[in-house]
Design an enzyme around this catalytic site. Structure first.
Site, PDB file in Angstrom:
ATOM      1  N   ASP A  23      -4.440  -1.768  -8.122  1.00 31.11           N
ATOM      2  CA  ASP A  23      -4.493  -0.938  -7.029  1.00 31.11           C
ATOM      3  C   ASP A  23      -3.181   0.098  -7.250  1.00 31.11           C
ATOM      4  OD1 ASP A  23      -5.713   0.812  -5.098  1.00 31.11           O
ATOM      5  OD2 ASP A  23      -4.331  -0.289  -3.786  1.00 31.11           O
TER       6      ASP A  23
ATOM      7  N   HIS B 211       0.651   3.605 -10.116  1.00 27.83           N
ATOM      8  CA  HIS B 211       1.965   4.206  -9.465  1.00 27.83           C
ATOM      9  C   HIS B 211       3.238   3.571  -9.996  1.00 27.83           C
ATOM     10  CE1 HIS B 211      -1.249   5.895  -7.311  1.00 27.83           C
ATOM     11  NE2 HIS B 211      -1.308   4.958  -6.426  1.00 27.83           N
TER      12      HIS B 211
HETATM   13  O1  LIG Z   1      -3.439   4.752  -4.398  1.00 26.98           O
HETATM   14  C1  LIG Z   1      -2.998   4.090  -3.616  1.00 26.98           C
HETATM   15  O2  LIG Z   1      -2.123   4.528  -2.873  1.00 26.98           O
HETATM   16  C2  LIG Z   1      -1.888   4.145  -1.589  1.00 26.98           C
HETATM   17  C3  LIG Z   1      -0.419   4.343  -1.113  1.00 26.98           C
HETATM   18  O3  LIG Z   1       0.019   5.707  -1.306  1.00 26.98           O
HETATM   19  P1  LIG Z   1       1.136   6.281  -0.570  1.00 26.98           P
HETATM   20  O4  LIG Z   1       1.047   7.754  -1.179  1.00 26.98           O
HETATM   21  O5  LIG Z   1       0.749   6.181   0.907  1.00 26.98           O
HETATM   22  O6  LIG Z   1       2.119   5.528  -0.926  1.00 26.98           O
HETATM   23  C4  LIG Z   1      -2.491   2.497  -1.191  1.00 26.98           C
HETATM   24  O7  LIG Z   1      -2.421   2.229   0.295  1.00 26.98           O
HETATM   25  C5  LIG Z   1      -3.815   2.528  -1.808  1.00 26.98           C
HETATM   26  O8  LIG Z   1      -4.208   1.217  -1.686  1.00 26.98           O
HETATM   27  C6  LIG Z   1      -3.707   2.870  -3.287  1.00 26.98           C
HETATM   28  O9  LIG Z   1      -5.223   2.818  -3.621  1.00 26.98           O
END
Ligand SMILES: O=C1O[C@H](COP(=O)(O)O)[C@@H](O)[C@H](O)[C@H]1O
Ligand SMILES: NC(=O)C1=CN([C@@H]2O[C@H](COP(=O)(O)OP(=O)(O)OC[C@H]3O[C@@H](n4cnc5c(N)ncnc54)[C@H](OP(=O)(O)O)[C@@H]3O)[C@@H](O)[C@H]2O)C=CC1
Length: 490
Positions: free
Chosen positions: A235, A240
């Site tokens: 995830d 990221h």
């Molecule tokens: O892609 C995702 O990102 C979110 C966190 O994103 P953010 O911009 O709030 O840092 C995460 O909560 C989610 O599980 C995931 O799929």
């Protein structure tokens, strides 16, 4: 960087327009683009879902969602009047090829570029591409924007990528990683390549190690069944964290265009040292949150969340010591850490420099703390450098104090609103700029590395280590650093 005429009119086809992502993120982002005058006046937004609905009902639905999800600001009626005139709706069951013909009557390829945003489960991407092609909407300059996850592992990501590639060329495909749309992540390029002070101190000669933390206070937020299949590694790390790592570690691209940047990121991903059953214990920590506290309230553990399956071994926390086998980063570990139900939402990159070669203050300071460059990704976005400074005053000995040079975005750019990542990504997709989107080879290379770790975990059959909700993860994550005589920046 812009490859199309600025603000060229598009037909943005929002597949999955009634879903969570569209309601919470995409529609508010389109509203903000309209407010900033960045949507071409001739552009249109064509929502697609299964229910039959007329245009007026769709417009009302979008308004309700905007009122709910714009959060800090009221809906501006003038902006809404312009935006609502751009809205259209088509009911399509994406699994029925014949349904796509309905788009032919609405989308105007002579006047506007079709940009199809797939905010749907990835299992529908194949149907979507075929349907668009049969409706005559796949030829250049049409574009498709794909949401994550692109697969569950390397093999399944190849299946999705192959399917999309049957109908669209790579230059038409925009794979979203919303971290690439964040202001502070984009600022990594400015920081590294517009400042000679960093450029000449960005390697194993100057840097001791790098830490990347992406901590969330929230738990799985009602997404248990999706999340349990994925876990924090798929995830968050596969996409990221590896994207942020690549931007920090890559060589300077020759130009600021999409492929120059993506070529350099890919080289970093290829240089990641493999982690498998031989070193997984030493290099990784996986954890799962137990009951604890968030924002002062008692919260359940992962296994007690709504919809939970007992005995799940899915990780909600990961820490990894990553080695990059190339000239620049030889001997410089990158420590990654990400988890749910941590004490606060807090994402940062910490560049820890090497200590001075000789300490002239040794009589008062046996060891001088090393300099740190801290890049606060969110919240409280900013850049901070920790330096040693003389405490002002008279006296026989030189008294020092660790101080910071702090560039807070809030303070420095007071009047500038920080745009949400989706605003930037939607805008760039409509402008035809791919530099903030992930290329197929990057996605697959990231999966290959991540698969090695996931397979090693699976084979070891060890459950994740428990940590209390509201803590910084299992104790082993601290021990992993302590073994190297280091600690997490907190
Ligand atoms: O892609 C995702 O990102 C979110 C966190 O994103 P953010 O911009 O709030 O840092 C995460 O909560 C989610 O599980 C995931 O799929
Ligand atoms: N939600 C989020 O924060 C994030 C989501 N994503 C990704 O974005 C995508 C969408 O997620 P999310 O919005 O949460 O999902 P939802 O389940 O909330 O929404 C899915 C959408 O897909 C539509 N859909 C499903 N099946 C069909 C079909 N056969 N024909 C037509 N439309 C269909 C649904 O339409 P209908 O209304 O007709 O059921 C609905 O609008 C997923 O790939 C997800 O992984 C990525 C990052 C974050």
């Amino acid at each position: 960087m812009t490859t199309t005429t600025q603000n060229q009119a598009c037909d943005l086809i929002l597949f999955g327009t009634k879903g969570d992502l569209a309601r919470r993120k995409l529609l508010p982002a389109l509203y903000q683009l309209e407010k900033a005058g960045l949507l071409a006046s001739d552009s249109r937004i064509i929502g697609v879902a299964r229910d039959e609905m007329d245009k007026a009902a769709y417009v009302e639905l979008v308004k309700t969602n905007l009122v709910r999800f714009l959060k800090k600001e009221p809906l501006d009626e003038q902006v809404w009047a312009i935006l609502s005139a751009k809205l259209h709706y088509v009911a399509i069951d994406l699994t029925k090829t014949s349904d796509y013909q309905k788009l032919v009557a609405v989308v105007d390829i002579e006047k506007r570029i079709p940009v199809s945003y797939f905010a749907t489960p990835p299992s529908l991407f194949g149907d979507l591409c075929r349907g668009l092609a049969e409706a005559g909407l796949a030829a250049e300059p049409s574009r498709v924007v794909l949401e994550k996850p692109i697969g569950h592992d390397l093999a399944s990501s190849r299946v999705i990528n192959d399917k999309v590639a049957e109908y669209f060329k790579e230059c038409q495909i925009y794979r979203i990683d919303h971290y690439l749309g964040k202001e502070t992540v984009l600022n990594l390029l400015a920081l590294r390549f517009a400042n000679a002070i960093f450029a000449s101190n960005w390697d194993h000669n100057a840097i001791d190690h790098v830490q990347i933390t992406v901590a969330e206070e929230v738990g799985v937020e009602g997404r248990w069944s999706y999340y349990d299949d994925a876990g924090q590694m798929r995830d968050m790390v596969q996409n990221h964290l590896l994207q942020v790592l690549s931007l920090i570690a890559m060589e300077p691209p020759a130009r600021l265009d999409a492929d120059s940047i993506r070529d350099e990121k890919l080289k970093v991903l290829k240089a990641l040292r493999r982690i498998d059953h031989t070193n997984v214990q030493e290099k990784t920590v996986r954890g799962q949150y137990a009951a604890g506290f968030a924002t002062g309230q008692a919260v359940p553990g992962y296994l007690e969340e709504e919809g939970a399956r007992p005995n799940s071994k899915t990780e909600t926390f990961v820490a990894i010591k990553v080695d990059i086998d190339n000239w620049r980063w030889a001997g410089v570990p990158f420590y990654l850490r990400t988890g749910k139900r941590m004490p606060k939402k807090h994402s940062e990159v910490v560049i820890c420099f090497k200590p001075q070669p000789h300490n002239i203050f040794h009589e008062t300071y046996r060891e001088l703390p090393a300099n740190k460059l801290i890049i606060r990704l969110q919240p409280d976005e900013g850049v901070e450098i920790q330096v040693m400074n003389k405490i002002p005053g008279l006296g026989e000995s030189m008294r020092l104090q660790q101080s910071k040079l702090d560039l807070s975005f809030d303070e420095t750019f007071k009047s500038q609103r920080i745009a949400d990542a989706y605003e930037r990504l939607l805008l760039e997709a409509m402008l035809g700029n791919q530099y903030l989107f992930v290329r197929r080879d990057e996605v697959e290379q990231a999966w290959q590395w991540v698969d090695g770790i996931i397979n090693a975990w699976r084979n070891s059959n060890e459950p994740p280590k428990s940590y209390q909700a509201g803590s910084w993860g299992p104790v082993s994550a601290i021990s992993m650093m302590a073994r190297d005589d280091r600690n997490w920046d907190e």
